[in-house]
Design a protein around this motif. Structure first.
Motif, mmCIF file in Angstrom:
data_model
loop_
_atom_site.group_PDB
_atom_site.id
_atom_site.type_symbol
_atom_site.label_atom_id
_atom_site.label_comp_id
_atom_site.label_asym_id
_atom_site.label_seq_id
_atom_site.Cartn_x
_atom_site.Cartn_y
_atom_site.Cartn_z
ATOM 1 N N ILE A 1 0.408 -0.997 -0.081
ATOM 2 C CA ILE A 1 0.280 0.183 -0.215
ATOM 3 C C ILE A 1 0.890 1.221 -0.164
ATOM 4 O O ILE A 1 0.354 1.618 -0.256
ATOM 5 N N LYS A 2 1.800 1.059 0.973
ATOM 6 C CA LYS A 2 2.937 2.864 1.131
ATOM 7 C C LYS A 2 3.616 2.584 -0.448
ATOM 8 O O LYS A 2 3.741 3.283 -0.881
ATOM 9 N N GLU A 3 3.999 1.543 -1.156
ATOM 10 C CA GLU A 3 4.962 2.222 -2.349
ATOM 11 C C GLU A 3 3.716 2.141 -3.513
ATOM 12 O O GLU A 3 4.371 3.212 -4.617
ATOM 13 N N TYR A 4 2.225 1.787 -3.489
ATOM 14 C CA TYR A 4 1.360 2.254 -4.995
ATOM 15 C C TYR A 4 1.380 2.971 -3.881
ATOM 16 O O TYR A 4 0.245 3.586 -4.703
ATOM 17 N N LEU A 5 1.239 3.666 -3.107
ATOM 18 C CA LEU A 5 0.229 5.232 -2.584
ATOM 19 C C LEU A 5 -1.369 4.885 -2.629
ATOM 20 O O LEU A 5 -2.068 5.996 -3.336
ATOM 21 N N LEU A 6 -1.613 3.361 -2.444
ATOM 22 C CA LEU A 6 -3.407 3.315 -2.509
ATOM 23 C C LEU A 6 -3.564 4.536 -1.167
ATOM 24 O O LEU A 6 -5.091 4.181 -1.586
ATOM 25 N N PHE A 7 -3.652 4.670 -0.903
ATOM 26 C CA PHE A 7 -4.037 5.541 0.682
ATOM 27 C C PHE A 7 -4.115 7.173 0.134
ATOM 28 O O PHE A 7 -4.697 7.843 0.301
#
Length: 256
Positions: free
Chosen positions: A183-189
């Protein structure tokens, strides 16, 4: 499920502000050839200055009320006896999930519902990274690793109902930290927004998602979006000893 979801009519879509809505809309674009004509950030609605509205406007990952057409995953019923939107494609509505049985709710993304309903991919052929992405959308993986047995049981139940077993095997090989790192790598937040020029923009690494799913068209619409409606956001403390019904608020547009 409402019959309209099987239609081949020329519908258009209203996007909301997160990856679940966008990826779900991308899947529907591939399946149905529906286009995004509107954007809703839960305080305002914007309309594309190029893309015409279809025969019906479909909210994607938006719990619209009344008789509006939508796919969503929210708990919208306050109490037993409350009336769901009959045109909402929502497992929680179909199973009559309310405040009273809230912990039996479907707590995965709208994307998982759409993957279950339509033959988008051969789920067995997906890579681990593709499977992890699907579970990271709307943090759908969390129920599997919950400290609470009820959450784990509900998660397993909905995997079985939606026939998602082919992509659930990653839970045997990865930890919650692996999903959080993804989630952090893809900035899904990150959210999707309308900038000052009226263009949709986001910090989500859609370039990385595009590499994961080259068969999909994973780019935001490039045209300008113009604000057409604004809404008042409201909160309420719901008493535990009184039954409340959505129908008592005729001005309710969408549920959180």
């Amino acid at each position: 499920m409402p019959e309209w979801i099987w239609s081949d009519a020329n519908f258009s879509m209203c996007l909301s502000n997160d990856i679940d809505s966008f990826f779900s809309a991308t899947l529907l674009k591939k399946i149905k050839n529906w286009n995004i004509s509107h954007f809703y950030d839960f305080s305002s609605i914007y309309k594309s200055n190029q893309q015409p509205k279809g025969e019906k406007l479909i909210g994607v990952d938006i719990a619209l009320e009344g008789n509006a057409y939508c796919f969503d995953n929210h708990v919208t019923l306050l109490n037993a006896g409350d009336t769901p939107n009959p045109n909402s494609c929502n497992i929680n509505n179909i199973l009559n999930i309310t405040r009273d049985n809230y912990f039996q709710k479907y707590c995965m993304g709208t994307n998982m519902l759409i993957l279950s309903l339509f033959s988008v991919f051969d789920l067995k052929s997906l890579s681990d990274d593709q499977k992890i992405f699907l579970w990271c959308v709307d943090v759908s993986y969390k129920g599997h690793y919950s400290n609470y047995e009820n959450d784990r049981n509900a998660h397993s139940t909905y995997i079985e109902i939606l026939q998602l077993e082919p992509i659930a095997d990653v839970f045997d090989r990865y930890s919650p930290d692996d999903f959080r790192q993804f989630i952090k790598e893809y900035l899904l937040f990150e959210n999707i927004k309308v900038n000052e020029a009226g263009r949709l923009t986001t910090g989500i690494r859609l370039d990385l998602v595009q590499k994961l799913f080259p068969e999909l068209e994973l780019s935001l619409p490039e045209e300008k979006f113009i604000k057409t409606h604004s809404f008042k956001l409201g909160k309420a403390n719901l008493p535990q000893n009184k039954k409340l019904f959505k129908g008592e608020n005729k001005r309710l547009f969408s549920s959180p």
